[in-house]
Write a protein that holds these residues in place. Sequence first.
Motif, PDB file in Angstrom:
ATOM      1  N   MET A  94      -0.703  -4.805   6.202  1.00 39.59           N
ATOM      2  CA  MET A  94      -0.123  -4.937   4.869  1.00 39.59           C
ATOM      3  C   MET A  94       1.273  -5.522   5.001  1.00 39.59           C
ATOM      4  O   MET A  94       1.948  -5.329   6.011  1.00 39.59           O
ATOM      5  N   ASP A  95       1.703  -6.235   3.977  1.00 42.06           N
ATOM      6  CA  ASP A  95       3.062  -6.764   3.975  1.00 42.06           C
ATOM      7  C   ASP A  95       4.082  -5.652   3.784  1.00 42.06           C
ATOM      8  O   ASP A  95       5.164  -5.680   4.358  1.00 42.06           O
ATOM      9  N   VAL A  96       3.719  -4.662   2.966  1.00 42.55           N
ATOM     10  CA  VAL A  96       4.589  -3.515   2.710  1.00 42.55           C
ATOM     11  C   VAL A  96       3.757  -2.242   2.737  1.00 42.55           C
ATOM     12  O   VAL A  96       2.672  -2.190   2.162  1.00 42.55           O
ATOM     13  N   VAL A  97       4.262  -1.230   3.428  1.00 41.06           N
ATOM     14  CA  VAL A  97       3.659   0.112   3.458  1.00 41.06           C
ATOM     15  C   VAL A  97       4.751   1.093   3.060  1.00 41.06           C
ATOM     16  O   VAL A  97       5.875   1.017   3.553  1.00 41.06           O
ATOM     17  N   ALA A  98       4.418   2.025   2.162  1.00 35.10           N
ATOM     18  CA  ALA A  98       5.416   2.986   1.696  1.00 35.10           C
ATOM     19  C   ALA A  98       4.752   4.324   1.413  1.00 35.10           C
ATOM     20  O   ALA A  98       3.541   4.399   1.181  1.00 35.10           O
ATOM     21  N   ASP A  99       5.571   5.371   1.405  1.00 35.66           N
ATOM     22  CA  ASP A  99       5.080   6.715   1.124  1.00 35.66           C
ATOM     23  C   ASP A  99       5.264   7.123  -0.333  1.00 35.66           C
ATOM     24  O   ASP A  99       4.741   8.156  -0.756  1.00 35.66           O
ATOM     25  N   SER A 100       6.007   6.328  -1.100  1.00 39.68           N
ATOM     26  CA  SER A 100       6.246   6.643  -2.509  1.00 39.68           C
ATOM     27  C   SER A 100       6.401   5.345  -3.282  1.00 39.68           C
ATOM     28  O   SER A 100       6.660   4.274  -2.702  1.00 39.68           O
ATOM     29  N   LEU A 101       6.279   5.431  -4.600  1.00 40.09           N
ATOM     30  CA  LEU A 101       6.416   4.239  -5.426  1.00 40.09           C
ATOM     31  C   LEU A 101       7.840   3.668  -5.409  1.00 40.09           C
ATOM     32  O   LEU A 101       8.009   2.445  -5.294  1.00 40.09           O
ATOM     33  N   PRO A 102       8.892   4.485  -5.505  1.00 41.45           N
ATOM     34  CA  PRO A 102      10.239   3.909  -5.403  1.00 41.45           C
ATOM     35  C   PRO A 102      10.474   3.199  -4.070  1.00 41.45           C
ATOM     36  O   PRO A 102      11.090   2.125  -4.026  1.00 41.45           O
ATOM     37  N   GLU A 103       9.975   3.795  -2.987  1.00 43.63           N
ATOM     38  CA  GLU A 103      10.123   3.161  -1.676  1.00 43.63           C
ATOM     39  C   GLU A 103       9.357   1.842  -1.630  1.00 43.63           C
ATOM     40  O   GLU A 103       9.830   0.847  -1.059  1.00 43.63           O
ATOM     41  N   MET A 104       8.175   1.814  -2.257  1.00 47.74           N
ATOM     42  CA  MET A 104       7.397   0.578  -2.298  1.00 47.74           C
ATOM     43  C   MET A 104       8.182  -0.530  -2.994  1.00 47.74           C
ATOM     44  O   MET A 104       8.249  -1.676  -2.509  1.00 47.74           O
ATOM     45  N   ALA A 105       8.776  -0.219  -4.143  1.00 50.82           N
ATOM     46  CA  ALA A 105       9.545  -1.224  -4.870  1.00 50.82           C
ATOM     47  C   ALA A 105      10.720  -1.722  -4.040  1.00 50.82           C
ATOM     48  O   ALA A 105      10.971  -2.930  -3.956  1.00 50.82           O
ATOM     49  N   ASP A 106      11.441  -0.791  -3.406  1.00 50.92           N
ATOM     50  CA  ASP A 106      12.576  -1.183  -2.570  1.00 50.92           C
ATOM     51  C   ASP A 106      12.133  -2.117  -1.447  1.00 50.92           C
ATOM     52  O   ASP A 106      12.821  -3.096  -1.129  1.00 50.92           O
ATOM     53  N   ARG A 107      10.996  -1.823  -0.846  1.00 52.79           N
ATOM     54  CA  ARG A 107      10.529  -2.639   0.288  1.00 52.79           C
ATOM     55  C   ARG A 107      10.007  -4.004  -0.154  1.00 52.79           C
ATOM     56  O   ARG A 107      10.145  -4.989   0.582  1.00 52.79           O
ATOM     57  N   TRP A 155       0.845  -1.207   0.000  1.00 49.37           N
ATOM     58  CA  TRP A 155       0.000   0.000   0.000  1.00 49.37           C
ATOM     59  C   TRP A 155       0.866   1.237   0.000  1.00 49.37           C
ATOM     60  O   TRP A 155       1.815   1.339   0.781  1.00 49.37           O
ATOM     61  N   ILE A 156       0.542   2.192  -0.873  1.00 45.26           N
ATOM     62  CA  ILE A 156       1.234   3.479  -0.908  1.00 45.26           C
ATOM     63  C   ILE A 156       0.335   4.523  -0.258  1.00 45.26           C
ATOM     64  O   ILE A 156      -0.862   4.615  -0.568  1.00 45.26           O
ATOM     65  N   SER A 157       0.897   5.305   0.648  1.00 44.94           N
ATOM     66  CA  SER A 157       0.100   6.170   1.511  1.00 44.94           C
ATOM     67  C   SER A 157      -0.229   7.533   0.909  1.00 44.94           C
ATOM     68  O   SER A 157      -0.950   8.322   1.515  1.00 44.94           O
ATOM     69  N   SER A 158       0.296   7.841  -0.271  1.00 47.09           N
ATOM     70  CA  SER A 158       0.230   9.212  -0.780  1.00 47.09           C
ATOM     71  C   SER A 158      -1.180   9.689  -1.090  1.00 47.09           C
ATOM     72  O   SER A 158      -1.419  10.893  -1.183  1.00 47.09           O
ATOM     73  N   TRP A 159      -2.142   8.788  -1.218  1.00 43.08           N
ATOM     74  CA  TRP A 159      -3.520   9.215  -1.480  1.00 43.08           C
ATOM     75  C   TRP A 159      -4.374   9.192  -0.217  1.00 43.08           C
ATOM     76  O   TRP A 159      -4.966  10.185   0.178  1.00 43.08           O
ATOM     77  N   GLU A 160      -4.430   8.057   0.453  1.00 42.85           N
ATOM     78  CA  GLU A 160      -5.344   7.932   1.594  1.00 42.85           C
ATOM     79  C   GLU A 160      -4.732   8.388   2.920  1.00 42.85           C
ATOM     80  O   GLU A 160      -5.460   8.716   3.855  1.00 42.85           O
ATOM     81  N   LYS A 161      -3.414   8.333   3.016  1.00 44.69           N
ATOM     82  CA  LYS A 161      -2.655   8.743   4.204  1.00 44.69           C
ATOM     83  C   LYS A 161      -2.844   7.825   5.406  1.00 44.69           C
ATOM     84  O   LYS A 161      -1.900   7.389   6.021  1.00 44.69           O
ATOM     85  N   ASP A 162      -4.094   7.544   5.761  1.00 48.93           N
ATOM     86  CA  ASP A 162      -4.382   6.732   6.949  1.00 48.93           C
ATOM     87  C   ASP A 162      -4.768   5.319   6.528  1.00 48.93           C
ATOM     88  O   ASP A 162      -5.693   5.131   5.725  1.00 48.93           O
ATOM     89  N   MET A 163      -4.101   4.316   7.081  1.00 48.21           N
ATOM     90  CA  MET A 163      -4.346   2.926   6.689  1.00 48.21           C
ATOM     91  C   MET A 163      -5.711   2.411   7.114  1.00 48.21           C
ATOM     92  O   MET A 163      -6.254   1.498   6.491  1.00 48.21           O
ATOM     93  N   CYS A 164      -6.251   2.966   8.217  1.00 51.18           N
ATOM     94  CA  CYS A 164      -7.493   2.411   8.800  1.00 51.18           C
ATOM     95  C   CYS A 164      -7.341   0.901   8.994  1.00 51.18           C
ATOM     96  O   CYS A 164      -8.215   0.101   8.639  1.00 51.18           O
ATOM     97  N   SER A 165      -6.206   0.509   9.566  1.00 55.49           N
ATOM     98  CA  SER A 165      -5.904  -0.908   9.702  1.00 55.49           C
ATOM     99  C   SER A 165      -6.874  -1.634  10.619  1.00 55.49           C
ATOM    100  O   SER A 165      -6.990  -2.866  10.556  1.00 55.49           O
ATOM    101  N   GLU A 166      -7.603  -0.875  11.459  1.00 55.66           N
ATOM    102  CA  GLU A 166      -8.582  -1.538  12.329  1.00 55.66           C
ATOM    103  C   GLU A 166      -9.724  -2.178  11.551  1.00 55.66           C
ATOM    104  O   GLU A 166     -10.405  -3.074  12.054  1.00 55.66           O
ATOM    105  N   ILE A 167      -9.935  -1.730  10.289  1.00 57.78           N
ATOM    106  CA  ILE A 167     -10.971  -2.378   9.478  1.00 57.78           C
ATOM    107  C   ILE A 167     -10.381  -3.156   8.301  1.00 57.78           C
ATOM    108  O   ILE A 167     -10.979  -4.145   7.861  1.00 57.78           O
ATOM    109  N   PHE A 168      -9.206  -2.742   7.807  1.00 57.81           N
ATOM    110  CA  PHE A 168      -8.644  -3.407   6.638  1.00 57.81           C
ATOM    111  C   PHE A 168      -7.562  -4.425   6.977  1.00 57.81           C
ATOM    112  O   PHE A 168      -7.200  -5.245   6.137  1.00 57.81           O
ATOM    113  N   GLY A 169      -7.029  -4.371   8.188  1.00 56.65           N
ATOM    114  CA  GLY A 169      -5.965  -5.292   8.554  1.00 56.65           C
ATOM    115  C   GLY A 169      -4.593  -4.744   8.193  1.00 56.65           C
ATOM    116  O   GLY A 169      -4.430  -3.569   7.876  1.00 56.65           O
TER     117      GLY A 169
END
Length: 239
Positions: free
Chosen positions: A214-227, A198-212
């Motif tokens: 994620m294996d990877v959380v990142a603030d940008s696409l390059p960071e997502m790929a690295d992770r 999941w990339i945070s740049s749109w929603e910002k808040d994961m709301c993990s209490e309802i969605f559970g």
Amino acid sequence: MASSNKHVVFDVPSTPPSSPASAPRLRAHAIGPRIFGYAWMEAGEKEYTYLSMSGRYVPYSAVSRALFYRTLWQAGVADPRAFATDDDRDFLLAAYRQLRTRPGVDRCFRTLRDAGYTVWALTSGDVARVSGYLRDGGVELPPENFVSCDSIGVGKPAPAVYEHVLKKFPAEGLDAWFAAGHMWDASAARQTGFKGAWISSWEKDMCSEIFGDMDVVADSLPEMADRIVAFEEQLAGEE
């Protein structure tokens, strides 16, 4: 040699439409262009999904077109059709088709490909529009690596959509990721067998209490790929 059965499927990121021409008129009604675009897009996704669930699939572009005046009314415009015209609506929809890819998408795809991953796009939009986003951002995907819900006749987040994509990959030694800017999308894919990013740049808040989680959380696409790459390297090191 890197395994050829490694895949990352992206929900092609976008942002809601707005325009400098429409902003002053919206602000005159105390409506922020960003929140209007968000409301229009979110309402479109909801109605698109409900239609699909009811067995009456309608392309997302047609749904969002139909909901323009309703969204204006919900935003507080008493007479939406006096406030705006079909030309205004069509201008905004045309702007939506000309959105740019998120920063770093080229580096993201390159990092994943260098690590042996095949990159895919799964979209609720039409392939021509989505491939145009990527091409304008300097990124190319082979036509066979695009999957549109329009071709399946079922909308996300129905499990059948993600399962349809998973069936394109051999089962043996499969390493499959789904990457999205919506938690509902990434978490739904995760329920069908994908790892989730999941990339945070749109929603910002994961709301993990309802969605559970994620294996990877990142603030940008390059960071997502690295992770994603680091996640798999860590797993390989533990085996």
